[in-house]
Design a protein around this motif. Structure first.
Motif, short mmCIF file in Angstrom:
data_model
loop_
_atom_site.label_atom_id
_atom_site.label_comp_id
_atom_site.label_asym_id
_atom_site.label_seq_id
_atom_site.Cartn_x
_atom_site.Cartn_y
_atom_site.Cartn_z
N LEU A 181 0.85 -1.18 0.00
CA LEU A 181 0.00 0.00 0.00
C LEU A 181 0.89 1.24 0.00
N ASP A 182 0.61 2.16 -0.91
CA ASP A 182 1.47 3.33 -1.07
C ASP A 182 0.71 4.60 -0.68
N TYR A 183 0.77 4.95 0.59
CA TYR A 183 0.07 6.14 1.08
C TYR A 183 0.69 7.42 0.51
N HIS A 184 2.00 7.41 0.30
CA HIS A 184 2.70 8.60 -0.19
C HIS A 184 2.21 8.99 -1.57
N ASN A 198 -3.24 13.63 -4.65
CA ASN A 198 -4.26 14.57 -4.18
C ASN A 198 -3.73 16.00 -4.16
N ASN A 199 -2.49 16.20 -3.72
CA ASN A 199 -1.91 17.54 -3.63
C ASN A 199 -1.75 18.17 -5.01
N ILE A 200 -1.26 17.40 -5.95
CA ILE A 200 -1.06 17.91 -7.31
C ILE A 200 -2.39 18.28 -7.95
N LYS A 201 -3.39 17.42 -7.80
CA LYS A 201 -4.70 17.69 -8.39
C LYS A 201 -5.37 18.91 -7.74
N ALA A 202 -5.20 19.07 -6.43
CA ALA A 202 -5.81 20.20 -5.71
C ALA A 202 -5.19 21.53 -6.15
N ILE A 260 -12.05 17.07 -5.70
CA ILE A 260 -12.48 16.29 -4.54
C ILE A 260 -11.44 15.19 -4.31
N LYS A 261 -10.78 15.24 -3.18
CA LYS A 261 -9.68 14.32 -2.95
C LYS A 261 -10.15 12.87 -2.87
#
Length: 287
Positions: free
Chosen positions: A79-82, A88-92, A99-100
């Motif tokens: 699982l890759d949480y990073h 999410n940060n790039i899209k925001a 919407i994350k």
């Protein structure tokens, strides 16, 4: 000299023809490279039906090359949480209205074994991860981000195809894009193209009449359609604070994938308006 030249030419030509024989074994022509199928855009969305038994997230891992594998290959994933946080940060940054994506709660999926095995003679293996939709928020986007960690044969891993963010999109037999007309009785007829969002196995949420289909108005502009077990009769109820009333007689036609709805709602001026709405799923193809 000319005779010797022709003999040499024949020998060379014979060698070429022998090399072109389909029975000749060239062996492995390219180094084997491992990657996750459908990871080329990082985010991969897949539809799952409410009410279906045994929902699983199936990830395929491929080992490329010109020959089948001569032995089993074990590929470890994690699982890759990073990568999810970075995504999410790039899209925001690019879209303030983004919407994350949320990690599927640990209580909703089972990942006891994160190893994919590509069996001898095969090109790919599949990791099946059981999951449940129970308790998930229908307005949240849930994903499972996975990255290849290692493999038992130390083959090269394609760095651009080593990670996938697998998104689950919940649907049912009534959800999707529709088109039709919403008529303010007894006169005005307006065209509408609503999206009906699956809420459960037999429920969809849709915008009221021509009110904006916008999540900023999620508490006031939507109604819930509940389709009876006979897949014909439909009940209309408000979604959250919406001012909508079921007038009775609403139906669903399974053959034509269409709804006929009768309801009323209170507009911004406080007037109650009666509506007759007819919509058909855009996937419906008339014979």
């Amino acid at each position: 000299m000319r005779t010797n030249y022709y003999i040499l030419l024949l020998i060379v030509a014979g060698s070429i023809l022998t090399a072109c024989n389909s029975e000749v074994d060239f062996g492995e022509q390219y180094k084997k490279v491992i990657y996750i199928v459908n990871s080329n855009n990082l985010l991969f969305e897949e539809e799952y039906f409410y009410g279906a038994e045994g929902n699983t997230i199936d990830l395929s891992v491929y080992c490329g090359g010109t020959e089948p594998t001569s032995h089993d290959i074990d590929i470890e994933l994690h699982l890759d949480y990073h990568v999810l946080d970075s995504f999410n940060n790039i899209k925001a940054i690019a879209n303030p209205n983004y919407i994350k994506k949320n990690l599927i709660p640990e209580s909703n999926f089972t990942l006891n074994n994160s190893v994919v095995t590509i069996k001898k003679g095969n090109e790919y293996g599949v990791l099946s991860i059981p999951f449940s939709v129970d308790g998930l928020d229908p307005d949240s986007c849930y994903v499972l981000p996975l990255t290849i960690s290692s493999n038992s044969k130390a083959y090269e891993v394609n760095s651009k195809l080593s990670t996938i963010i697998h998104e689950i999109k919940m649907v049912n037999g009534f959800s999707g894009d529709y088109s039709g007309s919403s008529r303010e009785l007894p006169e005005t007829n307006r065209s509408v193209q609503p999206y009906l969002k699956a809420i459960s196995a037999n429920q969809v949420r849709m915008p009221i009449h021509t009110l904006p289909d916008n999540k900023a108005f999620i508490s006031t502009n939507y109604m819930l359609l509940t389709i009876a077990q006979d897949s014909v009769n439909v009940t209309i109820t408000p979604w959250e604070d919406a001012l909508v009333t079921d007038l009775g007689g609403s139906t669903y036609n399974k053959k034509t994938m269409s709804f006929e709805l009768f309801y009323s709602f209170t507009d911004s001026d406080g007037d109650e308006i009666s509506i007759k709405e007819k919509i058909v799923n855009l996937e419906y193809e008339e014979d």
